[in-house]
Design a protein around this motif. Structure first.
Motif, PDB file in Angstrom:
ATOM      1  N   GLU A 246       0.714  -1.262  -0.168  1.00  0.00           N
ATOM      2  CA  GLU A 246       0.031  -0.143   0.119  1.00  0.00           C
ATOM      3  C   GLU A 246       0.811   1.397   0.071  1.00  0.00           C
ATOM      4  OE1 GLU A 246      -4.145  -1.323   2.380  1.00  0.00           O
ATOM      5  OE2 GLU A 246      -2.164  -1.007   3.551  1.00  0.00           O
ATOM      6  N   ASN A 247       2.075   1.171   0.340  1.00  0.00           N
ATOM      7  CA  ASN A 247       2.940   2.305   0.173  1.00  0.00           C
ATOM      8  C   ASN A 247       4.397   2.153  -0.294  1.00  0.00           C
ATOM      9  OD1 ASN A 247       4.181   4.793   1.157  1.00  0.00           O
ATOM     10  ND2 ASN A 247       4.237   4.239   3.275  1.00  0.00           N
ATOM     11  N   VAL A 248       4.343   2.203  -1.637  1.00  0.00           N
ATOM     12  CA  VAL A 248       5.281   1.938  -2.557  1.00  0.00           C
ATOM     13  C   VAL A 248       6.074   3.384  -2.632  1.00  0.00           C
ATOM     14  CG1 VAL A 248       6.487   1.136  -4.822  1.00  0.00           C
ATOM     15  CG2 VAL A 248       4.241   0.184  -3.669  1.00  0.00           C
ATOM     16  N   VAL A 249       7.392   3.404  -2.036  1.00  0.00           N
ATOM     17  CA  VAL A 249       8.206   4.670  -2.043  1.00  0.00           C
ATOM     18  C   VAL A 249       8.034   5.497  -3.753  1.00  0.00           C
ATOM     19  CG1 VAL A 249      10.428   5.737  -1.824  1.00  0.00           C
ATOM     20  CG2 VAL A 249       9.373   3.819  -0.219  1.00  0.00           C
TER      21      VAL A 249
ATOM     22  N   SER B 268       5.518   6.451  -5.268  1.00  0.00           N
ATOM     23  CA  SER B 268       4.327   6.359  -6.216  1.00  0.00           C
ATOM     24  C   SER B 268       3.123   6.545  -5.192  1.00  0.00           C
ATOM     25  CB  SER B 268       4.387   4.991  -6.786  1.00  0.00           C
ATOM     26  OG  SER B 268       3.033   4.669  -7.586  1.00  0.00           O
ATOM     27  N   ASP B 269       2.039   6.869  -5.725  1.00  0.00           N
ATOM     28  CA  ASP B 269       0.875   7.049  -4.984  1.00  0.00           C
ATOM     29  C   ASP B 269      -0.096   5.781  -5.270  1.00  0.00           C
ATOM     30  OD1 ASP B 269       1.371   9.639  -4.067  1.00  0.00           O
ATOM     31  OD2 ASP B 269       0.549  10.398  -5.698  1.00  0.00           O
ATOM     32  N   PHE B 270       0.250   4.893  -5.889  1.00  0.00           N
ATOM     33  CA  PHE B 270      -0.658   3.718  -6.271  1.00  0.00           C
ATOM     34  C   PHE B 270      -0.090   2.543  -5.612  1.00  0.00           C
ATOM     35  CE2 PHE B 270      -0.347   6.475 -10.431  1.00  0.00           C
ATOM     36  CZ  PHE B 270      -1.532   6.882 -10.322  1.00  0.00           C
ATOM     37  N   PRO B 271      -0.977   1.708  -5.023  1.00  0.00           N
ATOM     38  CA  PRO B 271      -0.581   0.580  -4.338  1.00  0.00           C
ATOM     39  C   PRO B 271      -0.186  -0.413  -5.493  1.00  0.00           C
ATOM     40  CG  PRO B 271      -3.063   0.681  -4.103  1.00  0.00           C
ATOM     41  CD  PRO B 271      -2.469   1.971  -4.825  1.00  0.00           C
ATOM     42  N   LEU B 272       0.267  -1.691  -4.968  1.00  0.00           N
ATOM     43  CA  LEU B 272       0.973  -2.729  -6.014  1.00  0.00           C
ATOM     44  C   LEU B 272       0.682  -3.993  -5.390  1.00  0.00           C
ATOM     45  CD1 LEU B 272       4.573  -2.754  -7.657  1.00  0.00           C
ATOM     46  CD2 LEU B 272       3.607  -4.733  -6.440  1.00  0.00           C
ATOM     47  N   LEU B 273      -0.043  -4.700  -6.257  1.00  0.00           N
ATOM     48  CA  LEU B 273      -0.455  -6.200  -6.122  1.00  0.00           C
ATOM     49  C   LEU B 273       0.470  -7.122  -6.697  1.00  0.00           C
ATOM     50  CD1 LEU B 273      -2.687  -8.303  -5.022  1.00  0.00           C
ATOM     51  CD2 LEU B 273      -3.652  -7.823  -7.270  1.00  0.00           C
ATOM     52  N   ILE B 274       0.700  -8.198  -5.980  1.00  0.00           N
ATOM     53  CA  ILE B 274       1.929  -9.007  -6.590  1.00  0.00           C
ATOM     54  C   ILE B 274       1.415 -10.398  -5.955  1.00  0.00           C
ATOM     55  CG2 ILE B 274       3.706  -8.917  -4.795  1.00  0.00           C
ATOM     56  CD1 ILE B 274       5.674  -8.931  -7.408  1.00  0.00           C
ATOM     57  N   GLY B 275       1.625 -11.394  -6.942  1.00  0.00           N
ATOM     58  CA  GLY B 275       1.331 -12.766  -6.410  1.00  0.00           C
ATOM     59  C   GLY B 275      -0.103 -13.283  -6.440  1.00  0.00           C
ATOM     60  N   ALA B 276      -0.863 -12.577  -7.048  1.00  0.00           N
ATOM     61  CA  ALA B 276      -2.437 -12.839  -7.269  1.00  0.00           C
ATOM     62  C   ALA B 276      -2.497 -14.285  -7.699  1.00  0.00           C
ATOM     63  CB  ALA B 276      -3.148 -11.626  -7.843  1.00  0.00           C
TER      64      ALA B 276
ATOM     65  N   ILE C 275       3.792   5.416 -11.809  1.00  0.00           N
ATOM     66  CA  ILE C 275       3.495   4.190 -11.705  1.00  0.00           C
ATOM     67  C   ILE C 275       4.568   3.417 -11.080  1.00  0.00           C
ATOM     68  CG2 ILE C 275       2.507   2.279 -12.826  1.00  0.00           C
ATOM     69  CD1 ILE C 275       1.549   4.295 -15.237  1.00  0.00           C
ATOM     70  N   PRO C 276       4.158   2.358 -10.075  1.00  0.00           N
ATOM     71  CA  PRO C 276       5.325   1.648  -9.339  1.00  0.00           C
ATOM     72  C   PRO C 276       5.736   0.889  -9.985  1.00  0.00           C
ATOM     73  CG  PRO C 276       3.404   1.086  -8.460  1.00  0.00           C
ATOM     74  CD  PRO C 276       2.865   2.252  -9.474  1.00  0.00           C
ATOM     75  N   VAL C 277       6.282   0.999 -11.328  1.00  0.00           N
ATOM     76  CA  VAL C 277       7.019  -0.202 -12.219  1.00  0.00           C
ATOM     77  C   VAL C 277       8.146  -0.708 -11.353  1.00  0.00           C
ATOM     78  CG1 VAL C 277       7.875  -0.649 -14.234  1.00  0.00           C
ATOM     79  CG2 VAL C 277       6.052   1.039 -14.021  1.00  0.00           C
TER      80      VAL C 277
ATOM     81  N   ARG D 172      -9.984   5.817 -11.047  1.00  0.00           N
ATOM     82  CA  ARG D 172      -9.897   6.913 -10.068  1.00  0.00           C
ATOM     83  C   ARG D 172      -8.881   6.470  -8.631  1.00  0.00           C
ATOM     84  NH1 ARG D 172     -15.335   8.309 -10.950  1.00  0.00           N
ATOM     85  NH2 ARG D 172     -15.459  10.430 -11.822  1.00  0.00           N
ATOM     86  N   ASN D 173      -8.990   5.099  -8.494  1.00  0.00           N
ATOM     87  CA  ASN D 173      -8.095   4.745  -7.329  1.00  0.00           C
ATOM     88  C   ASN D 173      -7.838   3.071  -7.769  1.00  0.00           C
ATOM     89  OD1 ASN D 173      -8.805   6.548  -5.038  1.00  0.00           O
ATOM     90  ND2 ASN D 173     -11.015   5.873  -5.577  1.00  0.00           N
ATOM     91  N   PRO D 174      -6.851   3.126  -8.862  1.00  0.00           N
ATOM     92  CA  PRO D 174      -6.070   2.094  -9.474  1.00  0.00           C
ATOM     93  C   PRO D 174      -5.257   1.186  -8.592  1.00  0.00           C
ATOM     94  CG  PRO D 174      -4.973   3.928 -10.463  1.00  0.00           C
ATOM     95  CD  PRO D 174      -6.093   4.417  -9.353  1.00  0.00           C
ATOM     96  N   VAL D 175      -5.058  -0.152  -8.926  1.00  0.00           N
ATOM     97  CA  VAL D 175      -3.975  -0.803  -8.160  1.00  0.00           C
ATOM     98  C   VAL D 175      -3.182  -1.437  -9.309  1.00  0.00           C
ATOM     99  CG1 VAL D 175      -3.627  -3.143  -7.094  1.00  0.00           C
ATOM    100  CG2 VAL D 175      -5.590  -1.530  -6.286  1.00  0.00           C
ATOM    101  N   TYR D 176      -1.876  -1.222  -9.109  1.00  0.00           N
ATOM    102  CA  TYR D 176      -0.736  -1.723 -10.182  1.00  0.00           C
ATOM    103  C   TYR D 176      -0.482  -3.099  -9.917  1.00  0.00           C
ATOM    104  CZ  TYR D 176       3.374  -2.044 -13.035  1.00  0.00           C
ATOM    105  OH  TYR D 176       4.484  -2.570 -13.891  1.00  0.00           O
ATOM    106  N   PRO D 177      -1.008  -4.052 -11.022  1.00  0.00           N
ATOM    107  CA  PRO D 177      -0.684  -5.554 -10.623  1.00  0.00           C
ATOM    108  C   PRO D 177       0.709  -5.534 -11.521  1.00  0.00           C
ATOM    109  CG  PRO D 177      -2.785  -5.248 -12.042  1.00  0.00           C
ATOM    110  CD  PRO D 177      -2.020  -3.915 -11.741  1.00  0.00           C
ATOM    111  N   ALA D 178       1.482  -6.521 -10.498  1.00  0.00           N
ATOM    112  CA  ALA D 178       3.014  -6.997 -11.115  1.00  0.00           C
ATOM    113  C   ALA D 178       2.987  -8.522 -10.920  1.00  0.00           C
ATOM    114  CB  ALA D 178       3.851  -6.000 -10.670  1.00  0.00           C
TER     115      ALA D 178
END
Length: 617
Positions: free
Chosen positions: A50-53, A55-63, A139-141, A308-314
């Motif tokens: 929820e707090n990627v340095v 970036s304002d967007f949270p990152l989802l991984i391992g889904a 974007i938290p690439v 408006r409130n996206p999540v970045y999947p990786a």
């Protein structure tokens, strides 16, 4: 079950205890990779950072990081159910009068879900960046591995359209961020995106491109699936079938392409085929080795749309097992009926993680005649992306293809090196660093089926002659207590089922061949059928590590040898050590992916701060 989007799937995972939230600050530069790598290798949960340095967007991984989560994402109780689902669709009855036609109605209803459904407005276009507003750094690439050339978008759904036929394609091609509004586009030689770009160049046009990030998990999977070239069947259609409802798409804001309405982000832009290609890489790839720098097209991002409130999947790829192993398994199950339709004697097949999809395929068959194993293997080499397979092992119907201990026992017991092994050549995955040429190299077929008399005799010319054939005594593997030592050998182990693993510190040309010949001549080789020579980084106590190294590091025609052993036996020697320029290997040999020890130490120190359970550390 159809999920409206990745966030709804994420919520379900969280309700099941399959997703954890990390609110502590975390770096997108290596740190997330180290955490995610530990979790996927231990069967751990997905994570929402929820707090990627930066970036304002949270990152989802391992889904999609377990077999069970992929099954849930695709709407089945178990991945094996995918084959039954496809069988249900392709087994349409064309006879039987009115009753037969009526029996097709439910199946045709399933097929009606294939075409996508155009909508006028979409969540993914709630926010739009245009022109100078575009800044991919927001974007938290992830930068995944220490030697990577930069941050890479690792879960992109890249959409293009054939400039001549209008047919749509969606593929998953990694994208290195080059600047605030450009990325590389890793379109390999055999990919559909490359063909679209070539056609655009012939017409003197730019190629419009849209890249979706997110969408529901069925679409993310579909972008990885090796679809057969059937008119009207594309990734949106496959996702629609898996969802049980037509997939919602919306026209892009600045490109005339349909994009998934339920994605999190869309990157819109173009590739100009007249431009010089740019250096892309290195990249820690799904092979577990780095793909070295090479030239690829440049993608210009002209607009970014998002929720408006996206999540970045990786996701991350690297040394197996990784999340992509479960996507590969889904494709195995999904396309088994199609393979059986073309090659009906196939019972099952499996691409184990150690083979990183294309290096090893195990197939079981109903065997009815001599030479059938080679017929099946060569048939598989001609099926779509199976053309890139490097080693195919054929076993009897009753052998479980995903039980690799059982498979390798069958190989030692039923495949005599030289007699039951065959090398050939053909297309090889362009990411393969060991092949003799780019996208071209040697292949190996191992016939580990029960042999017919014709397959064990020599020069048999009649049925009467066959009766005089003598079936060789069954091979009895035996490990030697005290193994010989040779220069350069750092570690070695013999197994009870006839394998000899060796870690070699290779320093000179021909060293592996000389070592193989010396080992084959030693009395300890009498109880061995396979000698696997690996590099100095290989753990010979770990069979998976050994096979992963060897399969990555061989050109099967060049590096697999049949050698005689004491007592009249035969040994198959696999040279999985690195190849040297002095041996005529002109390409640079890539390193294995290894995380920076300082990052590992940081993650160890902060594990409790992240709030992650100790058992996943």
């Amino acid at each position: 079950m159809a999920f409206p989007d990745i966030q709804s799937f994420m919520s379900l995972l969280e309700s099941r205890g399959e997703l954890l939230r990390v609110s502590a600050p975390v770096s997108r530069d290596l740190e997330i990779t180290e955490i995610a790598d530990r979790l996927v290798k231990k069967g751990g949960p997905a994570v929402l950072f929820e707090n990627v340095v930066g970036s304002d967007f949270p990152l989802l991984i391992g889904a999609l990081g377990t077999r069970e989560r992929v099954a849930l994402a695709l709407g089945v109780d178990d991945l094996d159910d995918l084959a039954a689902k496809v069988n249900h669709l392709i087994d349409l009855k064309g006879s039987g009068g009115v009753r037969g036609l009526l029996g097709n109605i439910p199946k045709l209803g399933d097929a009606m879900n294939l075409p996508p459904r155009r909508v006028r407005s979409a969540p993914v276009q709630e926010v739009v960046w245009r022109g100078d507003e575009v800044d991919l750094d927001k974007i938290p690439v992830l930068k995944c591995w220490p030697e990577d050339g930069g941050p890479f978008v690792t879960l992109p759904l890249v959409i293009t359209r054939d400039p001549e036929t209008g047919e749509r394609n969606m593929g998953m091609y990694r994208m290195q961020v080059m600047s605030r509004n450009t990325t590389g586009m890793h379109w390999q030689r055999h990919k559909t995106g490359t063909r679209h770009l070539e056609k655009a160049k012939a017409h003197g046009e730019r190629l419009p491109v849209a890249v979706a990030i997110g969408g529901d998990p069925a679409l993310i999977y579909a972008a990885t699936a090796p679809l057969p070239p059937i008119p009207g069947l594309d990734e949106f259609a496959l996702a629609g079938y898996l969802r049980g409802q037509r997939y919602p798409v919306v026209k892009g804001v600045t490109v005339d392409l349909d994009v998934p309405a339920n994605a999190e982000f869309i990157l819109e832009g173009y590739v100009d085929p007249q431009e010089d290609w740019v250096v892309e890489g290195p990249f820690g790839d799904h092979t577990g080795f780095y793909t070295l720098p090479d030239l690829y097209p440049l993608f210009h991002v002209t607009a970014v749309t998002m929720r408006r409130n996206p999540v970045y999947p990786a996701t991350i790829v690297g040394r197996p097992p990784m999340e992509d192993a479960y996507l590969i398994e889904a494709s195995e199950r999904l396309f088994l009926p199609a393979a059986q339709l073309i090659i009906p004697e196939i019972v099952d097949y499996h691409m184990p993680p150690a083979g990183v999809a294309h290096n090893l395929v195990v197939v079981s068959i109903h065997k009815e005649f001599p030479g059938q194993a080679y017929k099946v293997a060569n048939g598989l080499f001609g099926l779509g992306q199976m053309m890139n397979a490097k080693v195919i092992v054929v076993v009897d119907a009753e052998v479980k293809v995903n039980d690799m201990d059982a498979v390798w026992r069958e190989v030692t017991q039923k495949a005599l090196p030289g007699r039951d092994t065959l090398t050939t050549r053909g297309p090889i995955d362009v990411l393969d660093h060991s092949s003799r040429g780019w996208g071209y190299g040697g292949k190996l077929i191992i016939d580990a089926t029960t042999k017919r008399p014709e397959e064990i005799g020599s020069g048999v010319s009649s049925r009467e002659d066959q009766a005089d054939d003598v079936v060789p005594e069954a091979f009895r593997p035996q490990a030697t207590a005290e193994l010989p030592t040779f220069p350069g050998v750092l570690a070695q182990r013999q197994t009870e089922d006839g394998y000899w693993y060796v870690a070699l510190d290779k320093t000179g040309a021909g060293q592996a061949r000389a070592l193989a010949e010396a080992f084959a001549a030693h009395p300890a080789a009498a109880g061995v059928r396979h000698l696997l020579i690996c590099d100095e980084q290989t753990d010979v106590q770990d069979a998976g590590d050994v096979w992963w190294t060897v399969l990555n590091n061989i050109d099967a025609e060049r590096d697999v040898w049949v050698l005689d052993t004491p007592g009249g036996g035969r040994l198959l020697a696999w040279d999985g050590a690195r190849k040297l320029p002095s041996e005529g290997f002109v390409r640079e040999w890539p390193p294995k992916i290894v995380m920076d020890p300082a990052v590992q130490a940081r993650v160890d120190r902060l594990w409790n701060v992240y709030g992650l359970p100790e058992r996943w550390r």
